[in-house]
Design a protein around this motif. Structure first.
Motif, PDB file in Angstrom:
ATOM      1  N   CYS A  91       0.825  -1.214   0.000  1.00  0.00           N
ATOM      2  CA  CYS A  91       0.000   0.000   0.000  1.00  0.00           C
ATOM      3  C   CYS A  91       0.855   1.258   0.000  1.00  0.00           C
ATOM      4  O   CYS A  91       0.320   2.366   0.042  1.00  0.00           O
ATOM      5  N   GLY A  92       2.150   1.069   0.020  1.00  0.00           N
ATOM      6  CA  GLY A  92       3.027   2.235   0.107  1.00  0.00           C
ATOM      7  C   GLY A  92       3.379   2.792  -1.254  1.00  0.00           C
ATOM      8  O   GLY A  92       2.725   2.508  -2.254  1.00  0.00           O
ATOM      9  N   THR A  93       4.452   3.592  -1.276  1.00  0.00           N
ATOM     10  CA  THR A  93       4.865   4.229  -2.515  1.00  0.00           C
ATOM     11  C   THR A  93       6.241   3.733  -2.955  1.00  0.00           C
ATOM     12  O   THR A  93       6.738   4.144  -3.993  1.00  0.00           O
ATOM     13  N   THR A  94       6.815   2.843  -2.150  1.00  0.00           N
ATOM     14  CA  THR A  94       8.130   2.316  -2.500  1.00  0.00           C
ATOM     15  C   THR A  94       8.079   0.799  -2.663  1.00  0.00           C
ATOM     16  O   THR A  94       7.233   0.130  -2.066  1.00  0.00           O
ATOM     17  N   THR A  95       8.990   0.272  -3.450  1.00  0.00           N
ATOM     18  CA  THR A  95       9.056  -1.165  -3.697  1.00  0.00           C
ATOM     19  C   THR A  95       9.565  -1.901  -2.460  1.00  0.00           C
ATOM     20  O   THR A  95      10.484  -1.445  -1.796  1.00  0.00           O
ATOM     21  N   ILE A  96       8.938  -3.032  -2.166  1.00  0.00           N
ATOM     22  CA  ILE A  96       9.377  -3.861  -1.031  1.00  0.00           C
ATOM     23  C   ILE A  96      10.122  -5.075  -1.595  1.00  0.00           C
ATOM     24  O   ILE A  96       9.592  -5.760  -2.478  1.00  0.00           O
ATOM     25  N   TYR A  97      11.338  -5.325  -1.096  1.00  0.00           N
ATOM     26  CA  TYR A  97      12.140  -6.431  -1.635  1.00  0.00           C
ATOM     27  C   TYR A  97      12.053  -7.706  -0.792  1.00  0.00           C
ATOM     28  O   TYR A  97      12.408  -8.770  -1.265  1.00  0.00           O
ATOM     29  N   ASP A  98      11.587  -7.565   0.425  1.00  0.00           N
ATOM     30  CA  ASP A  98      11.340  -8.769   1.222  1.00  0.00           C
ATOM     31  C   ASP A  98      10.589  -8.388   2.491  1.00  0.00           C
ATOM     32  O   ASP A  98      10.569  -7.210   2.880  1.00  0.00           O
ATOM     33  N   ALA A  99       9.961  -9.371   3.085  1.00  0.00           N
ATOM     34  CA  ALA A  99       9.265  -9.160   4.351  1.00  0.00           C
ATOM     35  C   ALA A  99       9.107 -10.513   5.016  1.00  0.00           C
ATOM     36  O   ALA A  99       9.131 -11.547   4.348  1.00  0.00           O
ATOM     37  N   THR A 100       8.987 -10.501   6.323  1.00  0.00           N
ATOM     38  CA  THR A 100       8.748 -11.743   7.055  1.00  0.00           C
ATOM     39  C   THR A 100       7.283 -11.796   7.451  1.00  0.00           C
ATOM     40  O   THR A 100       6.753 -10.832   8.000  1.00  0.00           O
ATOM     41  N   VAL A 101       6.663 -12.911   7.103  1.00  0.00           N
ATOM     42  CA  VAL A 101       5.275 -13.132   7.495  1.00  0.00           C
ATOM     43  C   VAL A 101       5.294 -14.101   8.668  1.00  0.00           C
ATOM     44  O   VAL A 101       5.827 -15.201   8.556  1.00  0.00           O
ATOM     45  N   VAL A 102       4.767 -13.675   9.782  1.00  0.00           N
ATOM     46  CA  VAL A 102       4.779 -14.512  10.985  1.00  0.00           C
ATOM     47  C   VAL A 102       3.366 -15.026  11.254  1.00  0.00           C
ATOM     48  O   VAL A 102       2.423 -14.244  11.339  1.00  0.00           O
TER      49      VAL A 102
END
Ligand SMILES: *[C@@H]1O[C@H](CO)[C@@H](O)[C@H](O)[C@H]1NC(C)=O
Ligand SMILES: *[C@@H]1O[C@H](CO)[C@@H](O)[C@H](O)[C@H]1NC(C)=O
Ligand SMILES: *[C@@H]1O[C@H](CO)[C@@H](O)[C@H](O)[C@H]1NC(C)=O
Length: 165
Positions: A91-102
């Motif tokens: 939902c942001g304005t920058t690209t996300i390269y990774d995230a942890t889903v817990v």
């Protein structure tokens, strides 16, 4: 003469008190209507909120939101199974390269293949598939992963460790 006057007085009093009672009743009815409307509005608000909660069971970070849908369910030997599709939206304005889903709770997976698309980091922790770590999840884009839970309800997820470049 006196009696006539008394009668007139009594009649006036009666008329007045009737009108008074009417106006009180009217006011009470209006109040009741308002109360009913307020109760209905509150109930509608609550229903809308519940619907919203079902749509978005858990919000992760502010930039990466999580929502999930049950897409299939069946019973096998008295055990309930459900397939859930989880969508992470940038939902942001920058690209996300990774995230942890817990998976915080209610996440009982029988075998590794019961979770797909995301990659396992450790127990109950997953991250983006490698192609997405390379290309990134652009603003406005989403990724969907799935899992089978041995029940009828969804697991509870959160996201953290968002990576930007
Ligand atoms: C969940 O299902 C509803 C109804 O089919 C659909 O409108 C919505 O887009 C779905 N959400 C996700 C995250 O797949
Ligand atoms: C995810 O992206 C697809 C196309 O890339 C789009 O059709 C779908 O509506 C998106 N879903 C959500 C929940 O944003
Ligand atoms: C997911 O499945 C497990 C195992 O059956 C169960 O304990 C858990 O309650 C389920 N999740 C929900 C939300 O029902």
């Amino acid at each position: 003469m006196l009696f006539k006057r008394f009668l007139l007085l009594a009649l006036t009093f009666c008329l007045l008190s009737c009108a008074f009672a009417d106006s009180i009743q009217g006011a009470q009815m209006q109040q009741q209507t308002e109360q009913t409307q307020q109760a209905q509005q509150a109930q509608q608000g609550q229903q809308a909120q519940q619907a919203q909660q079902q749509q978005n069971w858990n919000h992760g970070g502010q930039q990466l939101t999580i929502s999930q849908n049950k897409t299939n369910a069946w019973e096998d030997n008295g055990v309930q199974y459900s397939v859930f599709e989880v969508t992470l939206v940038n939902c942001g304005t920058t690209t996300i390269y990774d995230a942890t889903v817990v998976a915080e709770s209610n996440f009982i997976i029988t075998k590794p293949s019961d979770v797909w698309t995301v990659e396992k980091v450790s127990e109950n922790r997953y991250h983006f598939p490698s192609y997405l770590c390379q290309n990134g999840l652009e603003a406005g884009k989403n990724i969907t992963f799935g899992y089978i839970n041995k029940s009828t309800g969804p697991a509870v997820f959160s996201v953290c460790d968002l990576q930007f470049k």
